[in-house]
Scaffold this active site. Structure first.
Site, PDB file in Angstrom:
ATOM      1  N   PRO A  66       0.545  -1.177   0.292  1.00 57.74           N
ATOM      2  CA  PRO A  66      -0.032  -0.164   0.174  1.00 57.74           C
ATOM      3  C   PRO A  66       1.129   1.316   0.358  1.00 57.74           C
ATOM      4  O   PRO A  66       1.716   0.632   0.971  1.00 57.74           O
ATOM      5  CB  PRO A  66      -0.560  -0.216   1.396  1.00 57.74           C
ATOM      6  CG  PRO A  66      -0.644  -1.469   1.329  1.00 57.74           C
ATOM      7  CD  PRO A  66       0.844  -1.954   1.051  1.00 57.74           C
ATOM      8  N   HIS A  67       0.526   2.171  -1.036  1.00 54.04           N
ATOM      9  CA  HIS A  67       1.525   3.608  -0.625  1.00 54.04           C
ATOM     10  C   HIS A  67      -0.110   4.129  -1.595  1.00 54.04           C
ATOM     11  O   HIS A  67      -0.448   3.491  -2.425  1.00 54.04           O
ATOM     12  CB  HIS A  67       2.902   3.437  -1.680  1.00 54.04           C
ATOM     13  CG  HIS A  67       2.349   2.255  -2.970  1.00 54.04           C
ATOM     14  ND1 HIS A  67       2.742   1.521  -3.332  1.00 54.04           N
ATOM     15  CD2 HIS A  67       2.562   3.423  -3.889  1.00 54.04           C
ATOM     16  CE1 HIS A  67       2.084   1.337  -4.247  1.00 54.04           C
ATOM     17  NE2 HIS A  67       2.573   2.174  -5.268  1.00 54.04           N
TER      18      HIS A  67
END
Length: 236
Positions: free
Chosen positions: A135-136
Site C-alpha cells: 500500500p502506498h
C-alpha cells in the site's frame, strides 16, 4: 518541510494572497511550524495535480532531498516495525488496522493517511501477487516523517485485494516517506528483496521478527557487489 508561502506561490504561479486564502479554506496541505506556514514539496505537487493546477517545473526538482541520505531496507523496516495478527475483513478495514499500528509522529493525521491509501487502492490494486501488497499512494504523498519507513503487517486472515493472480493478501508492506526520492529508493529495495526466495519464504511462514530482519540484512548485503581484488603484482 522547507517551502514557505512565497515558495508555494511561486511554484503554483499564484499570488501569496491566493495561497493564504487556500490555507484559510483548509484546502491546501499546509503546516504551522513555529508560527510560520510550511509546505512539503511532494504533497503540494499531489494537491496541485489532483486539482489540475498548473505548476512550475521547479516543483519537480525537490532540491531539499538531494543531500538527504536514503536509509537502507533494514533501517526502514526497523523504523516501521513488524506486526502480526492484524485484523481486517476487506481492503479498507485491513488498511485501517494497518494505519492504526504504524509508528507515526503525533502530528500525522492517521484518518487522512487512511483516506489516501484507500483512494490509491481504488485507482488500482497495490497487490503484487503471492499474497503480498504494498500500500502506498500514486504520487508519493509525504507526511511529516523524518525518514522513510516500511511497516510490515501480517493479517489475521487473508483479504481480497484484487490481485492479478487471484490470491488474497496476507502480507502488507506500507511505505511512508519524506521525499519522492526516498520513496522510490525504498520501493526499489523492497522490490529487489521480494525477488529473493528465502526472504519471501520467511514472509510466507510469517517468521519471527528476528528472522525477517536477518533475511532482510542478507538481501541488503547483496545490493552492493564487493569490489574486485586488485591483480597481484610481480613482486607478490
Amino acid at each position: 518541510m522547507r517551502l514557505t508561502v512565497r515558495d508555494a506561490a511561486k511554484l503554483l504561479a499564484v499570488s501569496e494572497k491566493t495561497v493564504y486564502r487556500w490555507i484559510n479554506q483548509r484546502t491546501v496541505p499546509a503546516y504551522l511550524i513555529n508560527g510560520q506556514y510550511r509546505f512539503n514539496r511532494a504533497e503540494l505537487l499531489e494537491w496541485a495535480t489532483s486539482r489540475r493546477i498548473r505548476v512550475s517545473v521547479d516543483i519537480l526538482e525537490e532540491p531539499e532531498s538531494s543531500y538527504t541520505a536514503c536509509p537502507g531496507l533494514v533501517e526502514a523496516l526497523e523504523a516501521g516495525g513488524v506486526f502480526y495478527r492484524v485484523e481486517g475483513h476487506d481492503r479498507e478495514t485491513a488498511l485501517r488496522a494497518v494505519v492504526g499500528v504504524m509508528r507515526l509522529p503525533d502530528e500525522v493525521d492517521r484518518a487522512f493517511l487512511l483516506r489516501v491509501l484507500v483512494a490509491r487502492e481504488m485507482l488500482g490494486s497495490t497487490a503484487i501477487g503471492d499474497g503480498i501488497a504494498i500500500p502506498h499512494v500514486r504520487n508519493p504523498i509525504v507526511l511529516h516523517v523524518p525518514r522513510p519507513t516500511i511497516t510490515l503487517c501480517f493479517l489475521e486472515r487473508p483479504v481480497d485485494f484484487g490481485a492479478l493472480d487471484g490470491q488474497p493478501v496476507r502480507t502488507l508492506f506500507t511505505l511512508i516517506s519524506p521525499t519522492i526520492r526516498a520513496h522510490l529508493h525504498a520501493m526499489s529495495q523492497l522490490a529487489f528483496a521480494l525477488r529473493d526466495t528465502a526472504f519471501k519464504d520467511a514472509l510466507r511462514r510469517e517468521a519471527c521478527r528476528e528472522e525477517v530482519f536477518r533475511e532482510a540484512r542478507r538481501v541488503e548485503a547483496s545490493f552492493v557487489e564487493p569490489a574486485p581484488a586488485s591483480p597481484a603484482t610481480e613482486s607478490e
